[in-house]
Design an enzyme around this catalytic site. Structure first.
Site, mmCIF file in Angstrom:
data_model
loop_
_atom_site.group_PDB
_atom_site.id
_atom_site.type_symbol
_atom_site.label_atom_id
_atom_site.label_comp_id
_atom_site.label_asym_id
_atom_site.label_seq_id
_atom_site.Cartn_x
_atom_site.Cartn_y
_atom_site.Cartn_z
ATOM 1 N N ALA A 156 0.802 -1.220 0.000
ATOM 2 C CA ALA A 156 0.000 0.000 0.000
ATOM 3 C C ALA A 156 0.841 1.280 0.000
ATOM 4 O O ALA A 156 0.433 2.301 -0.561
ATOM 5 C CB ALA A 156 -0.931 0.004 1.206
ATOM 6 N N PHE B 98 -6.259 1.481 3.507
ATOM 7 C CA PHE B 98 -7.330 1.190 4.447
ATOM 8 C C PHE B 98 -6.917 0.226 5.546
ATOM 9 O O PHE B 98 -7.674 -0.062 6.447
ATOM 10 C CB PHE B 98 -8.601 0.713 3.730
ATOM 11 C CG PHE B 98 -8.437 -0.541 2.945
ATOM 12 C CD1 PHE B 98 -8.623 -1.754 3.569
ATOM 13 C CD2 PHE B 98 -8.119 -0.501 1.601
ATOM 14 C CE1 PHE B 98 -8.484 -2.922 2.853
ATOM 15 C CE2 PHE B 98 -7.982 -1.666 0.880
ATOM 16 C CZ PHE B 98 -8.154 -2.876 1.502
ATOM 17 N N ARG B 99 -5.699 -0.294 5.502
ATOM 18 C CA ARG B 99 -5.237 -1.158 6.585
ATOM 19 C C ARG B 99 -4.405 -0.401 7.621
ATOM 20 O O ARG B 99 -4.102 -0.927 8.679
ATOM 21 C CB ARG B 99 -4.354 -2.284 6.026
ATOM 22 C CG ARG B 99 -5.118 -3.295 5.226
ATOM 23 C CD ARG B 99 -4.141 -4.367 4.738
ATOM 24 N NE ARG B 99 -4.732 -5.191 3.709
ATOM 25 C CZ ARG B 99 -5.439 -6.289 3.959
ATOM 26 N NH1 ARG B 99 -5.644 -6.680 5.187
ATOM 27 N NH2 ARG B 99 -5.944 -6.985 2.965
ATOM 28 N N GLN C 15 0.013 -5.348 -4.372
ATOM 29 C CA GLN C 15 -1.201 -5.553 -3.578
ATOM 30 C C GLN C 15 -2.203 -4.429 -3.836
ATOM 31 O O GLN C 15 -3.280 -4.426 -3.269
ATOM 32 C CB GLN C 15 -0.835 -5.598 -2.089
ATOM 33 C CG GLN C 15 0.053 -6.788 -1.747
ATOM 34 C CD GLN C 15 0.429 -6.824 -0.288
ATOM 35 O OE1 GLN C 15 1.183 -5.992 0.202
ATOM 36 N NE2 GLN C 15 -0.084 -7.798 0.423
ATOM 37 N N ASP D 292 -5.134 0.011 -7.978
ATOM 38 C CA ASP D 292 -5.409 1.303 -8.618
ATOM 39 C C ASP D 292 -4.927 1.411 -10.059
ATOM 40 O O ASP D 292 -5.235 2.389 -10.742
ATOM 41 C CB ASP D 292 -4.791 2.435 -7.783
ATOM 42 C CG ASP D 292 -3.376 2.111 -7.353
ATOM 43 O OD1 ASP D 292 -2.540 1.788 -8.223
ATOM 44 O OD2 ASP D 292 -3.093 2.175 -6.143
ATOM 45 N N HIS E 84 -4.524 -8.412 -5.674
ATOM 46 C CA HIS E 84 -5.859 -8.089 -5.152
ATOM 47 C C HIS E 84 -6.803 -7.566 -6.231
ATOM 48 O O HIS E 84 -7.824 -6.969 -5.914
ATOM 49 C CB HIS E 84 -5.743 -7.087 -3.989
ATOM 50 C CG HIS E 84 -5.069 -7.664 -2.777
ATOM 51 N ND1 HIS E 84 -4.497 -6.898 -1.786
ATOM 52 C CD2 HIS E 84 -4.867 -8.956 -2.413
ATOM 53 C CE1 HIS E 84 -3.974 -7.703 -0.860
ATOM 54 N NE2 HIS E 84 -4.182 -8.940 -1.219
ATOM 55 N N CYS F 117 -28.065 -7.589 -19.057
ATOM 56 C CA CYS F 117 -28.786 -8.835 -18.778
ATOM 57 C C CYS F 117 -29.520 -8.782 -17.448
ATOM 58 O O CYS F 117 -30.236 -9.711 -17.089
ATOM 59 C CB CYS F 117 -27.833 -10.029 -18.810
ATOM 60 S SG CYS F 117 -26.924 -10.301 -17.274
ATOM 61 N N SER G 280 4.668 -3.455 5.234
ATOM 62 C CA SER G 280 5.276 -3.908 6.484
ATOM 63 C C SER G 280 5.308 -5.433 6.521
ATOM 64 O O SER G 280 5.749 -6.036 7.487
ATOM 65 C CB SER G 280 4.490 -3.375 7.668
ATOM 66 O OG SER G 280 3.128 -3.736 7.522
ATOM 67 N N ASN H 152 11.095 0.622 3.138
ATOM 68 C CA ASN H 152 9.848 0.893 3.859
ATOM 69 C C ASN H 152 10.116 1.996 4.882
ATOM 70 O O ASN H 152 11.225 2.131 5.378
ATOM 71 C CB ASN H 152 9.361 -0.384 4.567
ATOM 72 C CG ASN H 152 7.889 -0.341 4.892
ATOM 73 O OD1 ASN H 152 7.075 0.033 4.056
ATOM 74 N ND2 ASN H 152 7.543 -0.698 6.112
#
Ligand code: ZN
Length: 240
Positions: free
Chosen positions: A24, A35-36, A103, A106, A121, A152, A191, A213
């Site tokens: 992320a 969002f995590r 992950q 976008d 994802h 349909c 992480s 990181n």
């Protein structure tokens, strides 16, 4: 930091099968919320926690509420690639980098020009009818209110792995195959606490495991190089 950057440049110079694994943090530098993370959406106030809204069961039972949140928070279609995306695309064009495993959902790696992108994802740019499997682009979801439906009559679902759903086996196998062949593995913006990241890196057998990181990770000790910093700033220092 400069000595670490020099080692990173040296590793890249010596490598011909680089794989990048991104979390992320790669997207947050383009302004997309994680969002995590504690600073991310979990700190915001909604009727339900994001992890509930972004789950398979919630999608099936509260589809309209899902889409209200999804359109507001997940469809970041105006976001632009940052220096990390751009540098990785350059490394691919030069034949050094063989794949980006991400992950994120976008599509910013592709927007930056990367072609070999494995999206663990899924992607906001792919959507499909749950009844007839017809495909739709992001505009089919974005430009409407309520629940997007196919001609349909079926409900359109984003090709995004929701909580409670399985990752795509084909994507996982391809990721493992690349990591096994890699002579250099760069892991950035994660992480490594979340499945499947931690498991995937066990397939790497080389001696150039690089972690970039902002904070420490549980596998810092087994890395050949650890750089604590912004993934965009660090990769931007690499002159090709
Ligand atoms: Zn349909």
């Amino acid at each position: 930091m400069q000595s670490e950057i020099d080692v990173l440049k040296q590793f890249i110079g010596e490598s011909s099968y680089i794989i990048f694994f991104g979390g992320a943090g790669v997207s947050t530098e383009s302004g997309i919320p994680d969002f995590r993370s504690v600073d991310g959406l979990y700190n915001q106030k909604y009727k339900y926690p994001p992890e509930t809204i972004l789950s398979h069961n919630f999608f099936m039972s509260n589809t309209a509420d899902f889409y209200e949140f999804y359109r507001a928070k997940m469809l970041c279609t105006d976001a632009q690639p940052n220096p990390a995306h751009i540098k990785l695309a350059e490394l691919e064009k030069r034949g050094k980098l063989k794949a980006v495993i991400t992950q994120n959902i976008d599509g910013l790696h592709q927007k930056a020009g990367s072609e070999a992108v494995l999206e663990l994802h899924g992607s906001i740019h792919r959507n499909f009818c749950m009844a007839c499997k017809a495909s739709f682009d992001v505009d089919a979801v974005k430009g409407h209110t309520g629940v997007p439906c196919c001609n349909c009559g079926g409900v359109v679902k984003p090709d995004v792995v929701l909580f409670g759903e399985q990752l795509n086996d084909g994507v996982i196998s391809e990721a493992i195959s690349h990591i096994r062949k890699a002579d250099m593995l760069i892991i950035g913006g994660t992480s490594l606490g979340v499945y499947p990241a931690a498991g995937l890196i066990n397939y790497y057998k080389g001696n150039k495991l690089v972690l970039i990181n902002k904070s420490q990770t549980p596998v810092d000790g087994s890395a050949d190089l650890v750089i604590n910093g912004s993934i965009g700033k660090v990769l931007n220092e690499v002159v090709l």
